[in-house]
Design an enzyme around this catalytic site. Structure first.
Site, PDB file in Angstrom:
ATOM      1  N   CYS A 113       0.855  -1.283  -0.023  1.00  0.00           N
ATOM      2  CA  CYS A 113      -0.053  -0.221   0.050  1.00  0.00           C
ATOM      3  C   CYS A 113       0.682   1.489   0.155  1.00  0.00           C
ATOM      4  CB  CYS A 113      -0.793  -0.108   1.121  1.00  0.00           C
ATOM      5  SG  CYS A 113      -2.053  -1.403   1.120  1.00  0.00           S
ATOM      6  N   HIS A 253      -3.319   7.265   1.947  1.00  0.00           N
ATOM      7  CA  HIS A 253      -3.611   5.844   1.868  1.00  0.00           C
ATOM      8  C   HIS A 253      -5.191   5.799   2.296  1.00  0.00           C
ATOM      9  CE1 HIS A 253      -4.062   1.817   1.092  1.00  0.00           C
ATOM     10  NE2 HIS A 253      -3.775   1.224   2.128  1.00  0.00           N
ATOM     11  N   ASN A 283      -9.868  -0.363  -0.053  1.00  0.00           N
ATOM     12  CA  ASN A 283      -8.539  -0.205  -0.034  1.00  0.00           C
ATOM     13  C   ASN A 283      -7.987  -0.730  -1.207  1.00  0.00           C
ATOM     14  OD1 ASN A 283      -5.733  -0.355   0.386  1.00  0.00           O
ATOM     15  ND2 ASN A 283      -5.985  -1.452   2.211  1.00  0.00           N
TER      16      ASN A 283
END
Ligand code: UT7
Length: 326
Positions: A113, A253, A283
């Site tokens: 990520c 993020h 996500n």
């Protein structure tokens, strides 16, 4: 000083929307639980014919179009992904072929990520050193093909998507990538992993599959993320000589709204300067930050000259932040 200036953005997500309600028929969960704990309402889920490179190619073409750069002018393609089409060749090579970037080198960066944060640092450093002039930086992941769809603690969290930034050498300007911090703690590797398909548990042969999909210790990652996000932001601001009050837009993020809000609180950045789209995409791992930057720019929330702070964290464990003068 030579800087890496962002000159174009692109994005692509699968067309299929999966709502929380739909997940109620797959696992023992509820729209209410997912929304309250994560802020996610829906996510995009790839079909069988879609891959990381197929999304990345569309995003890449849009970023090239918007910056009016021809694919032959590219000298490097950097793709942040941990869910590439296959272990090798790299997804960046598939993108290179897909867009006809015949003069470009290509590499993948595996930082989960934080993949986009790391990739932008690689590209901007190549530009600053004079090694490259025109770099395409892509963040893409397709974690819905790696999750265990019977595990409610993970399958509700992820979505698929790609974002791309065209970055070009700019001489003596004050705009561009100002600073990046990249951090890692491999002692936390076990907290999020997808152990199958590598040299430890090869996909063929005598496979001893330890899990059906990615595994995650959610609360451990949550605790880590809350500290890591704030730390990386403070550090990049400090190293670049800025304060959080000077940030025009914070693009974190998008893993969990509560994690975003805790970083926001620590930095003291008001809501109107925080970009959030976790409700619509979940996500998307490496895709999350460039998709955020794309949507922020296209909706007019990000203008030339704005100071943008990005931050990411994920499997590794890795974390990091970029400070960009847009
Ligand atoms: O990009 C990096 C990737 N990872 C992350 O960012 C994840 C970071 N962690 C998180 O976002 C949160 O820890 C989660 C959203 C994963 C979980 O939220 P939480 O508030 O930490 O919940 P929890 O793990 O403490 O679980 C609370 C309860 C448990 O039930 P019991 O043991 O209290 O009876 C879980 O079994 O919620 C249960 N639970 C669910 N219930 C309904 C876990 N998943 C679900 C679900 N639906 N999908």
């Amino acid at each position: 000083m030579r800087r890496a200036l962002v000159t174009g953005v692109g994005m692509q997500v699968p067309s299929r929307i999966v709502t929380n309600k739909e997940l109620e028929s797959l696992v023992d969960t509820s729209d209410e639980w997912i929304l309250q704990r994560t802020g996610i309402r829906e996510r995009r889920v790839a079909g069988p014919d879609e891959t990381a490179s197929s999304l990345a190619i569309v995003a890449a073409k849009e970023a090239l179009d918007r910056s009016q750069v021809h694919p032959e002018e590219l000298d490097i393609i950097v793709v942040g992904t941990v869910t590439g089409d296959m272990p090798f060749p790299s997804t960046s090579c598939l993108v290179q072929a897909g867009i006809g970037a015949v003069n470009a080198g290509a590499m993948d960066v595996g930082a989960a990520c934080a993949g986009f944060i790391y990739s932008l640092c690689v590209a901007s450093s190549l530009i600053e050193s004079g090694q490259s002039r025109n770099a395409l930086v892509i963040g893409v992941d397709m974690l819905t093909k790696f999750v265990d769809w019977t595990d409610r603690s993970t399958c509700v969290l992820f979505g698929d998507g790609a974002g791309a930034l065209m970055v070009q050498a700019s001489e003596n300007g004050d705009r561009g990538v100002l600073k990046t911090v990249m951090l890692a703690d491999g002692t936390g590797a076990r907290h999020i992993e997808y152990p199958v398909g590598g040299s430890k548990y090869p996909a063929s042969g005598e496979q001893r599959t330890p899990a059906k999909g990615l595994t995650m210790n959610g609360s451990e990652v949550y605790r880590f993320a809350v500290t890591a996000m704030g730390d990386a932001c403070c550090r990049v601001l400090d190293e670049a000589g800025y304060s959080a009050e000077e940030v025009d837009l914070f693009v974190p993020h998008q893993a969990n709204l509560r994690i975003i809000q805790s970083a926001q609180k620590r930095l003291g950045i008001p809501d109107e300067r925080v970009f959030v789209n976790v409700d619509r995409f979940g996500n998307t791992s490496g895709g999350s930050i460039p998709i955020g930057l794309y949507e922020a720019e296209r909706s007019g929330r990000l203008k030339p000259g704005d100071l943008v702070l990005t931050v990411g964290f994920g499997a590794g464990l890795v974390w990091g932040a970029n400070l960009i003068r847009w």
